[in-house]
Structures are given as structure tokens and as C-alpha cells.
Design a protein around this motif. Structure first.
Motif, PDB file in Angstrom:
ATOM      1  N   PRO A  57       0.799  -1.228   0.000  1.00 14.15           N
ATOM      2  CA  PRO A  57       0.000   0.000   0.000  1.00 14.15           C
ATOM      3  C   PRO A  57       0.831   1.277   0.000  1.00 14.15           C
ATOM      4  O   PRO A  57       0.465   2.263  -0.657  1.00 14.15           O
ATOM      5  CB  PRO A  57      -0.814  -0.126   1.296  1.00 14.15           C
ATOM      6  CG  PRO A  57      -0.934  -1.587   1.523  1.00 14.15           C
ATOM      7  CD  PRO A  57       0.388  -2.142   1.085  1.00 14.15           C
ATOM      8  N   VAL A  58       1.944   1.261   0.725  1.00 10.00           N
ATOM      9  CA  VAL A  58       2.795   2.452   0.762  1.00 10.00           C
ATOM     10  C   VAL A  58       3.411   2.715  -0.616  1.00 10.00           C
ATOM     11  O   VAL A  58       3.623   3.868  -1.001  1.00 10.00           O
ATOM     12  CB  VAL A  58       3.897   2.290   1.837  1.00 10.00           C
ATOM     13  CG1 VAL A  58       4.900   3.427   1.762  1.00 10.00           C
ATOM     14  CG2 VAL A  58       3.260   2.239   3.222  1.00 10.00           C
ATOM     15  N   MET A  59       3.667   1.655  -1.368  1.00  8.17           N
ATOM     16  CA  MET A  59       4.197   1.821  -2.715  1.00  8.17           C
ATOM     17  C   MET A  59       3.166   2.501  -3.615  1.00  8.17           C
ATOM     18  O   MET A  59       3.513   3.347  -4.449  1.00  8.17           O
ATOM     19  CB  MET A  59       4.598   0.466  -3.303  1.00  8.17           C
ATOM     20  CG  MET A  59       5.722  -0.229  -2.542  1.00  8.17           C
ATOM     21  SD  MET A  59       6.212  -1.811  -3.256  1.00  8.17           S
ATOM     22  CE  MET A  59       7.058  -1.248  -4.746  1.00  8.17           C
ATOM     23  N   PHE A  60       1.886   2.154  -3.453  1.00  2.00           N
ATOM     24  CA  PHE A  60       0.820   2.807  -4.215  1.00  2.00           C
ATOM     25  C   PHE A  60       0.753   4.291  -3.861  1.00  2.00           C
ATOM     26  O   PHE A  60       0.565   5.137  -4.738  1.00  2.00           O
ATOM     27  CB  PHE A  60      -0.524   2.140  -3.904  1.00  2.00           C
ATOM     28  CG  PHE A  60      -0.742   0.832  -4.607  1.00  2.00           C
ATOM     29  CD1 PHE A  60      -1.660   0.720  -5.637  1.00  2.00           C
ATOM     30  CD2 PHE A  60      -0.022  -0.290  -4.259  1.00  2.00           C
ATOM     31  CE1 PHE A  60      -1.868  -0.491  -6.294  1.00  2.00           C
ATOM     32  CE2 PHE A  60      -0.206  -1.501  -4.895  1.00  2.00           C
ATOM     33  CZ  PHE A  60      -1.137  -1.601  -5.924  1.00  2.00           C
ATOM     34  N   LEU A  61       0.896   4.580  -2.567  1.00  2.00           N
ATOM     35  CA  LEU A  61       0.839   5.968  -2.129  1.00  2.00           C
ATOM     36  C   LEU A  61       2.030   6.749  -2.659  1.00  2.00           C
ATOM     37  O   LEU A  61       1.884   7.891  -3.116  1.00  2.00           O
ATOM     38  CB  LEU A  61       0.818   6.024  -0.595  1.00  2.00           C
ATOM     39  CG  LEU A  61       0.751   7.417   0.025  1.00  2.00           C
ATOM     40  CD1 LEU A  61      -0.528   8.140  -0.400  1.00  2.00           C
ATOM     41  CD2 LEU A  61       0.825   7.326   1.559  1.00  2.00           C
ATOM     42  N   ALA A  62       3.213   6.158  -2.611  1.00  5.07           N
ATOM     43  CA  ALA A  62       4.419   6.839  -3.092  1.00  5.07           C
ATOM     44  C   ALA A  62       4.333   7.147  -4.581  1.00  5.07           C
ATOM     45  O   ALA A  62       4.773   8.202  -5.044  1.00  5.07           O
ATOM     46  CB  ALA A  62       5.651   5.983  -2.807  1.00  5.07           C
ATOM     47  N   GLU A  63       3.732   6.229  -5.326  1.00  6.45           N
ATOM     48  CA  GLU A  63       3.574   6.409  -6.779  1.00  6.45           C
ATOM     49  C   GLU A  63       2.395   7.307  -7.117  1.00  6.45           C
ATOM     50  O   GLU A  63       2.296   7.820  -8.228  1.00  6.45           O
ATOM     51  CB  GLU A  63       3.381   5.036  -7.433  1.00  6.45           C
ATOM     52  CG  GLU A  63       3.322   5.035  -8.946  1.00  6.45           C
ATOM     53  CD  GLU A  63       4.631   5.433  -9.602  1.00  6.45           C
ATOM     54  OE1 GLU A  63       4.570   6.058 -10.688  1.00  6.45           O
ATOM     55  OE2 GLU A  63       5.702   5.131  -9.035  1.00  6.45           O
ATOM     56  N   ARG A  64       1.489   7.496  -6.132  1.00  3.67           N
ATOM     57  CA  ARG A  64       0.204   8.176  -6.350  1.00  3.67           C
ATOM     58  C   ARG A  64      -0.582   7.449  -7.436  1.00  3.67           C
ATOM     59  O   ARG A  64      -1.234   8.048  -8.284  1.00  3.67           O
ATOM     60  CB  ARG A  64       0.400   9.639  -6.733  1.00  3.67           C
ATOM     61  CG  ARG A  64       1.230  10.452  -5.775  1.00  3.67           C
ATOM     62  CD  ARG A  64       0.722  10.432  -4.354  1.00  3.67           C
ATOM     63  NE  ARG A  64      -0.653  10.895  -4.209  1.00  3.67           N
ATOM     64  CZ  ARG A  64      -1.295  11.021  -3.043  1.00  3.67           C
ATOM     65  NH1 ARG A  64      -0.676  10.679  -1.939  1.00  3.67           N
ATOM     66  NH2 ARG A  64      -2.537  11.434  -3.004  1.00  3.67           N
ATOM     67  N   GLY A  65      -0.518   6.142  -7.407  1.00  4.71           N
ATOM     68  CA  GLY A  65      -1.196   5.313  -8.394  1.00  4.71           C
ATOM     69  C   GLY A  65      -0.578   3.924  -8.400  1.00  4.71           C
ATOM     70  O   GLY A  65      -0.078   3.458  -7.372  1.00  4.71           O
ATOM     71  N   LEU A  66      -0.585   3.289  -9.553  1.00  3.07           N
ATOM     72  CA  LEU A  66      -0.075   1.926  -9.670  1.00  3.07           C
ATOM     73  C   LEU A  66       1.401   1.932 -10.043  1.00  3.07           C
ATOM     74  O   LEU A  66       1.764   2.361 -11.141  1.00  3.07           O
ATOM     75  CB  LEU A  66      -0.874   1.156 -10.724  1.00  3.07           C
ATOM     76  CG  LEU A  66      -0.495  -0.317 -10.921  1.00  3.07           C
ATOM     77  CD1 LEU A  66      -0.810  -1.103  -9.654  1.00  3.07           C
ATOM     78  CD2 LEU A  66      -1.237  -0.903 -12.122  1.00  3.07           C
ATOM     79  N   PRO A  67       2.262   1.430  -9.174  1.00  7.05           N
ATOM     80  CA  PRO A  67       3.696   1.346  -9.523  1.00  7.05           C
ATOM     81  C   PRO A  67       3.925   0.247 -10.568  1.00  7.05           C
ATOM     82  O   PRO A  67       3.021  -0.548 -10.861  1.00  7.05           O
ATOM     83  CB  PRO A  67       4.355   0.962  -8.191  1.00  7.05           C
ATOM     84  CG  PRO A  67       3.325   1.183  -7.145  1.00  7.05           C
ATOM     85  CD  PRO A  67       2.001   0.994  -7.807  1.00  7.05           C
ATOM     86  N   ASN A  68       5.112   0.213 -11.113  1.00 11.57           N
ATOM     87  CA  ASN A  68       5.495  -0.869 -12.005  1.00 11.57           C
ATOM     88  C   ASN A  68       5.276  -2.204 -11.298  1.00 11.57           C
ATOM     89  O   ASN A  68       5.736  -2.395 -10.168  1.00 11.57           O
ATOM     90  CB  ASN A  68       6.967  -0.699 -12.394  1.00 11.57           C
ATOM     91  CG  ASN A  68       7.451  -1.804 -13.298  1.00 11.57           C
ATOM     92  OD1 ASN A  68       7.793  -2.883 -12.831  1.00 11.57           O
ATOM     93  ND2 ASN A  68       7.493  -1.526 -14.594  1.00 11.57           N
ATOM     94  N   LEU A  69       4.574  -3.129 -11.946  1.00 13.97           N
ATOM     95  CA  LEU A  69       4.214  -4.390 -11.300  1.00 13.97           C
ATOM     96  C   LEU A  69       5.444  -5.202 -10.900  1.00 13.97           C
ATOM     97  O   LEU A  69       5.463  -5.847  -9.847  1.00 13.97           O
ATOM     98  CB  LEU A  69       3.300  -5.212 -12.217  1.00 13.97           C
ATOM     99  CG  LEU A  69       1.891  -4.651 -12.424  1.00 13.97           C
ATOM    100  CD1 LEU A  69       1.099  -5.529 -13.385  1.00 13.97           C
ATOM    101  CD2 LEU A  69       1.152  -4.542 -11.085  1.00 13.97           C
ATOM    102  N   TRP A  70       6.470  -5.188 -11.751  1.00 13.41           N
ATOM    103  CA  TRP A  70       7.677  -5.926 -11.399  1.00 13.41           C
ATOM    104  C   TRP A  70       8.347  -5.329 -10.156  1.00 13.41           C
ATOM    105  O   TRP A  70       8.877  -6.047  -9.316  1.00 13.41           O
ATOM    106  CB  TRP A  70       8.670  -5.959 -12.555  1.00 13.41           C
ATOM    107  CG  TRP A  70      10.043  -6.415 -12.126  1.00 13.41           C
ATOM    108  CD1 TRP A  70      11.202  -5.705 -12.159  1.00 13.41           C
ATOM    109  CD2 TRP A  70      10.383  -7.676 -11.534  1.00 13.41           C
ATOM    110  NE1 TRP A  70      12.237  -6.427 -11.644  1.00 13.41           N
ATOM    111  CE2 TRP A  70      11.777  -7.652 -11.255  1.00 13.41           C
ATOM    112  CE3 TRP A  70       9.651  -8.822 -11.224  1.00 13.41           C
ATOM    113  CZ2 TRP A  70      12.442  -8.719 -10.676  1.00 13.41           C
ATOM    114  CZ3 TRP A  70      10.323  -9.891 -10.638  1.00 13.41           C
ATOM    115  CH2 TRP A  70      11.702  -9.844 -10.382  1.00 13.41           C
ATOM    116  N   LEU A  71       8.275  -4.000 -10.030  1.00 13.78           N
ATOM    117  CA  LEU A  71       8.854  -3.348  -8.860  1.00 13.78           C
ATOM    118  C   LEU A  71       8.129  -3.800  -7.589  1.00 13.78           C
ATOM    119  O   LEU A  71       8.762  -4.058  -6.556  1.00 13.78           O
ATOM    120  CB  LEU A  71       8.770  -1.829  -8.998  1.00 13.78           C
ATOM    121  CG  LEU A  71       9.372  -1.015  -7.834  1.00 13.78           C
ATOM    122  CD1 LEU A  71      10.861  -1.273  -7.710  1.00 13.78           C
ATOM    123  CD2 LEU A  71       9.102   0.473  -8.028  1.00 13.78           C
TER     124      LEU A  71
END
Length: 324
Positions: free
Chosen positions: A53-67
Motif C-alpha cells: 500500500p505504501v508503494m501505491f501511495l508513493a507512486e500516487r497510483g499503480l507502480p510498475n508491477l515488477w517493482l
């Protein structure tokens, strides 16, 4: 001695052997599953709840799936490494506690040497993995997380202070920093606030479990707070930490910034969990003990709270542009 008398004399010894023999599920456990159990998979699951969830927040959306996948793999390996180191150092304690007496290092299914190689392999591998597939800021934080749990909590705090889980709980907060830095390559105030949410959440999450297993911790001479003070004192401290947790969760709103969904969830779930802690304190003040305290209700409630809050952290960035 007759055969009958010999048989009668051997019966108490046989009963003792039967009592000491690991449960059938442990006897039939494969070597692979023995190594898996050393990593404490349930703890890893809870840590991952805060990472993605924090990765989604940091990206303000969907991060790279592999990341996302790479970060979760690296984070899981790091948490597994820390858990194995914990099992190695605490094997004497585990042998004296009913809930941990079937762990592989206690039963002898896995040797200390094998576990040590396993722990270092997971730990070093997780750091190199994070450095290679995310960034070296995340890798450095991964190394710090392992050291915090394996050294600071397990080796330094656990056997020395009733506040062990408070300060040692910092290790369980590190996935917040790791997830954020994996996306951004840096840190910010928003993940600091979320770090504090998990930090203040840890005591009211873990102390109810320690109340249930109070006899175990006493047998192992581990100074958990519920072993040293009455339940009502534990309840008062739980409420204090819960207040700080709610304040930290609300601080995320201006720092992120967050939209209406997160705001409503933070307020609602925080108020609900606070009520659970207050209700626990009321039961403690009434002099109730054992199952009547319903400590595990607070324990399970804490997991529900954290899961709901971080689900809102993940979803809010997608709704915020439309609702904010």
C-alpha cells in the motif's frame, strides 16, 4: 524382576517419552516445511500488508508491477532472515514455552549450523536483491530492518526490559520505509507518519497476545509487560499508545496528502479500535482475568485495524483526484 513387573516399571518412562515427543504434525513435517516454519510466515504476511500500500501511495497510483513483486520478494526474504536469526538466539526460550516448543531448532529437525547458513543466505540475498532490482536506499533500509530485529530486539532488548516490544517494534515498521524508498529512492514525511502508526500500534497489538501466553513468558523468564504489572496497567498503556497511533494516522492526511476515503477510514477504524482497548481496560478494572479479559479480541482487532487502514492507503490515491 518378572516380565510383568518390568513392564509395569517401564510404563511411567514410556508416558514421559510420549509427553515429550513432538506432536504428530511435527513428526511428519518435511525438512522443507521445517525450514519454512523457521521463517514465521504469518509474521511475513503482516509485514507485507504495510509494504505494497505504501508503494501505491508513493507512486500516487499503480507502480510498475515488477517493482512491486521484487520489493515483496526482497522484503519477505529479509523478514524471513530476521525470524530465523531470532529462532537461533531464542531457542533456549522456545524450549520452555508451550507455544514454541515444537519449533525446528527445539525439536532438532534443523541444526543451529544449518539455520545460521539459512539466515545469512536469506539476509545477504535480500539486500543484494533489493539493491539490484529496486535501489540501494531500499537495500540499506532492508539491512537496517534485519539488524533491528535480530540484534536490537532479539539480542539486546527482549530479555532485559518490559518495554522490549515497544522499541523492538521499530523493526516491524521498516517495511513502510522500504516500500516508499523502493518507488522514490528517498524518504519523506508521509512514510515517517505511517512508520509511527505501526510503531505505536505494536504494543496494543502484541501485549494482548502476551497476556494470553503469560505463563509461557514467565516460564521462559522473558520480562513482557503483562508478566510484571496488572492487566489494568497494561490496558492504560495500550490506550496511551492507541491515542498516539490515531494521531499519527491523522497526520498522514496533510502530509501525503490524503483524500476523503482515507480520512473517513482513519477516523472510523481508529475510534473503533480505541473502543476495543477501552472495553478491555474496563474488564481489567473489574478484576476479570484469563479468557474473561478477552485479550485476544483486541489482538485480532488490531490486525483488522491495520489491514483496513493500509487498504485505504492503497486505494485513496486512485480516488483522491476525483473526490479531493
Amino acid at each position: 524382576m518378572s516380565a510383568h513387573q518390568q513392564h509395569q516399571a517401564e510404563r511411567p518412562l514410556q508416558r514421559l517419552r510420549d509427553e515429550q515427543r513432538p506432536a504428530a504434525s511435527v513428526e511428519n513435517r518435511s525438512r522443507f516445511m521445517a525450514f519454512v516454519s523457521l521463517t514465521k510466515p504469518r509474521v511475513i504476511e503482516l509485514l507485507l500488508v504495510t509494504t505494497a500500500p505504501v508503494m501505491f501511495l508513493a507512486e500516487r497510483g499503480l507502480p510498475n508491477l515488477w517493482l512491486i513483486v521484487a520489493t515483496l520478494i526482497g522484503g519477505s526474504a529479509a523478514a524471513a532472515s530476521a525470524s530465523v536469526f531470532n529462532s537461533i538466539f531464542d531457542r533456549d526460550i522456545d524450549a520452555r514455552m508451550a507455544r514454541t516448543e515444537t519449533r525446528p531448532l527445539v525439536t532438532g529437525e534443523i541444526s543451529v549450523k544449518e539455520a545460521t547458513i539459512f539466515a545469512f543466505s536469506l539476509g545477504i540475498g535480500s539486500i543484494l536483491w533489493m539493491g539490484g532490482f529496486t535501489n540501494w536506499v531500499a537495500a540499506g533500509l532492508t539491512a537496517a530492518a534485519i539488524l533491528l530485529y535480530a540484534v536490537f530486539y532479539t539480542m539486546v532488548l527482549k530479555r532485559r526490559t518490559t518495554q522490549n516490544i515497544v522499541w523492538g517494534g521499530a523493526a516491524g515498521c521498516m517495511p513502510v520505509f522500504i516500500g516508499w524508498s523502493a518507488v522514490t529512492g528517498s524518504l519523506d514525511w508521509a512514510p515517517v507518519a505511517l512508520f509511527l502508526v505501526v510503531f505505536f500500534w505494536t504494543p496494543p497489538h502484541y501485549w494482548p497476545l502476551a497476556i494470553k501466553y503469560k505463563a509461557d513468558y514467565e516460564a521462559a523468564d522473558v520480562p513482557m509487560l503483562p508478566n510484571k504489572v496488572p492487566p489494568k496497567t497494561v490496558g492504560v498503556q495500550m490506550i496511551g499508545y492507541t491515542v498516539a497511533m490515531i494521531v499519527a494516522s491523522l497526520a498522514v492526511i496533510p502530509l501525503a496528502p490524503m483524500g476523503p476515503l482515507y480520512t473517513v477510514v482513519a477516523l472510523g477504524s481508529g475510534a473503533w479500535f480505541m473502543w476495543e482497548c477501552i472495553t478491555f481496560l474496563k474488564r481489567a478494572k473489574q478484576g476479570l482475568s484469563g479468557t474473561q479479559l478477552k485479550a485476544m479480541r483486541v489482538f485480532h482487532g488490531s490486525i483488522t485495524y491495520l489491514s483496513i487502514l493500509f487498504l485505504a492507503v492503497a486505494i485513496d490515491p486512485f480516488l483522491n483526484p476525483f473526490l479531493g
